[in-house]
Design an enzyme around this catalytic site. Sequence first.
Site, PDB file in Angstrom:
ATOM      1  N   GLU A 108       0.865  -1.179   0.000  1.00 34.21           N
ATOM      2  CA  GLU A 108       0.000   0.000   0.000  1.00 34.21           C
ATOM      3  C   GLU A 108       0.902   1.229   0.000  1.00 34.21           C
ATOM      4  O   GLU A 108       1.725   1.388   0.895  1.00 34.21           O
ATOM      5  CB  GLU A 108      -0.852   0.071   1.264  1.00 34.21           C
ATOM      6  CG  GLU A 108      -1.853  -1.028   1.464  1.00 34.21           C
ATOM      7  CD  GLU A 108      -2.558  -0.850   2.809  1.00 34.21           C
ATOM      8  OE1 GLU A 108      -2.527   0.278   3.364  1.00 34.21           O
ATOM      9  OE2 GLU A 108      -3.116  -1.822   3.311  1.00 34.21           O
ATOM     10  N   ASP A 162      -5.481   7.297  11.023  1.00 40.73           N
ATOM     11  CA  ASP A 162      -4.120   6.881  11.342  1.00 40.73           C
ATOM     12  C   ASP A 162      -3.703   7.321  12.734  1.00 40.73           C
ATOM     13  O   ASP A 162      -4.081   8.390  13.212  1.00 40.73           O
ATOM     14  CB  ASP A 162      -3.142   7.453  10.304  1.00 40.73           C
ATOM     15  CG  ASP A 162      -3.358   6.840   8.928  1.00 40.73           C
ATOM     16  OD1 ASP A 162      -3.247   5.609   8.836  1.00 40.73           O
ATOM     17  OD2 ASP A 162      -3.645   7.576   7.973  1.00 40.73           O
TER      18      ASP A 162
END
Length: 239
Positions: A34, A45
């Site tokens: 990714e 995140d």
Amino acid sequence: MKGFIAYIPAGFPDLETTRKILIALNELGITGVEIGVPFSDPVADGPVIQLAHSVALRNGVTMKKILEMLGEISVDYDLYLMSYLNPIVNYPEGKEKLLDELKKLGVKGLIIPDLPLREVKNVNIAYPIVPFVAPNTKDEEIEFINSVQAPFVYYISRYGVTGEREDLPFADHIKRVKERIKLPLFVGFGISRHEQVEKVWEIADGAIVGSALVRIMEESPKDEIPKKVVEKVKELLGK
């Protein structure tokens, strides 16, 4: 060996290091990588990856520069672009131009953490989009996944944001989801040790590791980062 996808934040600490990491990972026989596109508000995140986003943005890393870098390399594993929705729909040359460039580069799919499952068909992005499943995903939404064209399903194995964890919760739910979907099931968020990877392999098709690799990148001298990332991936794979 079952599936393994590594998350690498583009432009951290710079794009040349990213390029070297992607080339170095080619020797390991992993499923894919990714490529994380930096964004100013990466809500999904944790602090480790948020720092990588902010450094890349300060360095002037853009979607266009990431695509140029990807055009300079050739790898045997699958490439996925992980980006929040904003950089995709606001690509300077237009969303369709971006999707055309991704197709030319052979990018297998988009991973968009701020795009709800039910909205995938409504955003008018003509590209394979990886759907997310979480422990609180309803049964009807899991059934909905089977109507979506995607390379795999991304199971978020913890509530909240990304980061390293000690345990692997929700194993029973992961097994139930695996039984009900037609697509390969990859489990991410919190995996940092080989033992955890092996547990995932027992019940799903593959593991996704991000924060553990980014932490290695943050702690290593710049010229050693590609080697250290490869060593960590080998450790995670049990090689």
